[in-house]
Design a protein around this motif. Structure first.
Motif, mmCIF file in Angstrom:
data_model
loop_
_atom_site.group_PDB
_atom_site.id
_atom_site.type_symbol
_atom_site.label_atom_id
_atom_site.label_comp_id
_atom_site.label_asym_id
_atom_site.label_seq_id
_atom_site.Cartn_x
_atom_site.Cartn_y
_atom_site.Cartn_z
ATOM 1 N N PRO A 1 -5.672 -11.656 1.763
ATOM 2 C CA PRO A 1 -4.663 -11.286 0.766
ATOM 3 C C PRO A 1 -3.413 -12.158 0.910
ATOM 4 O O PRO A 1 -3.115 -12.659 1.990
ATOM 5 C CB PRO A 1 -4.350 -9.830 1.099
ATOM 6 C CG PRO A 1 -4.716 -9.689 2.534
ATOM 7 C CD PRO A 1 -5.856 -10.625 2.773
ATOM 8 N N ILE A 2 -2.711 -12.327 -0.189
ATOM 9 C CA ILE A 2 -1.448 -13.066 -0.171
ATOM 10 C C ILE A 2 -0.387 -12.165 0.463
ATOM 11 O O ILE A 2 -0.210 -11.025 0.040
ATOM 12 C CB ILE A 2 -1.026 -13.472 -1.593
ATOM 13 C CG1 ILE A 2 -2.068 -14.421 -2.173
ATOM 14 C CG2 ILE A 2 0.361 -14.112 -1.585
ATOM 15 C CD1 ILE A 2 -1.856 -14.764 -3.622
ATOM 16 N N PRO A 3 0.303 -12.657 1.503
ATOM 17 C CA PRO A 3 1.287 -11.813 2.159
ATOM 18 C C PRO A 3 2.476 -11.500 1.256
ATOM 19 O O PRO A 3 2.873 -12.314 0.428
ATOM 20 C CB PRO A 3 1.729 -12.635 3.371
ATOM 21 C CG PRO A 3 1.349 -14.033 3.054
ATOM 22 C CD PRO A 3 0.205 -13.971 2.080
ATOM 23 N N THR A 4 3.016 -10.331 1.418
ATOM 24 C CA THR A 4 4.212 -9.928 0.682
ATOM 25 C C THR A 4 5.436 -10.433 1.438
ATOM 26 O O THR A 4 5.578 -10.159 2.624
ATOM 27 C CB THR A 4 4.291 -8.390 0.569
ATOM 28 O OG1 THR A 4 3.096 -7.935 -0.066
ATOM 29 C CG2 THR A 4 5.507 -7.958 -0.217
ATOM 30 N N PRO A 5 6.311 -11.198 0.770
ATOM 31 C CA PRO A 5 7.501 -11.694 1.472
ATOM 32 C C PRO A 5 8.419 -10.540 1.852
ATOM 33 O O PRO A 5 8.438 -9.501 1.178
ATOM 34 C CB PRO A 5 8.166 -12.613 0.456
ATOM 35 C CG PRO A 5 7.553 -12.308 -0.853
ATOM 36 C CD PRO A 5 6.249 -11.619 -0.612
#
Length: 71
Positions: A3-7
């Motif tokens: 998954p794309i990490p949440t900033p």
């Protein structure tokens, strides 16, 4: 696929409130308000343009913040 990490969240803070402050006072205030990185730069400094969450940039002339921006 990973998954794309949440900033991380940035402080809800207006960079314009730092303009005119003495650089050490502005840096202390920024850290108290939750900025993880505070960077002071001389006018016209050559910097990279990548956006960094949690970073606040100061342009400092004669010991005072003349410009401030996120990233």
């Amino acid at each position: 696929m990973a998954p794309i990490p949440t900033p991380p969240a940035e402080p809800q803070d207006d960079p314009d409130t730092y303009v005119g402050l003495a650089a050490p006072n502005a840096e202390q205030r920024a850290r108290e308000r939750g900025w993880s990185t505070v960077r002071s730069l001389p006018p016209g400094a050559i910097i990279t343009m990548e956006y960094r969450f949690g970073r606040l940039n100061f342009e400092v002339r004669d010991g005072r913040v003349t410009r401030c921006w996120k990233g």
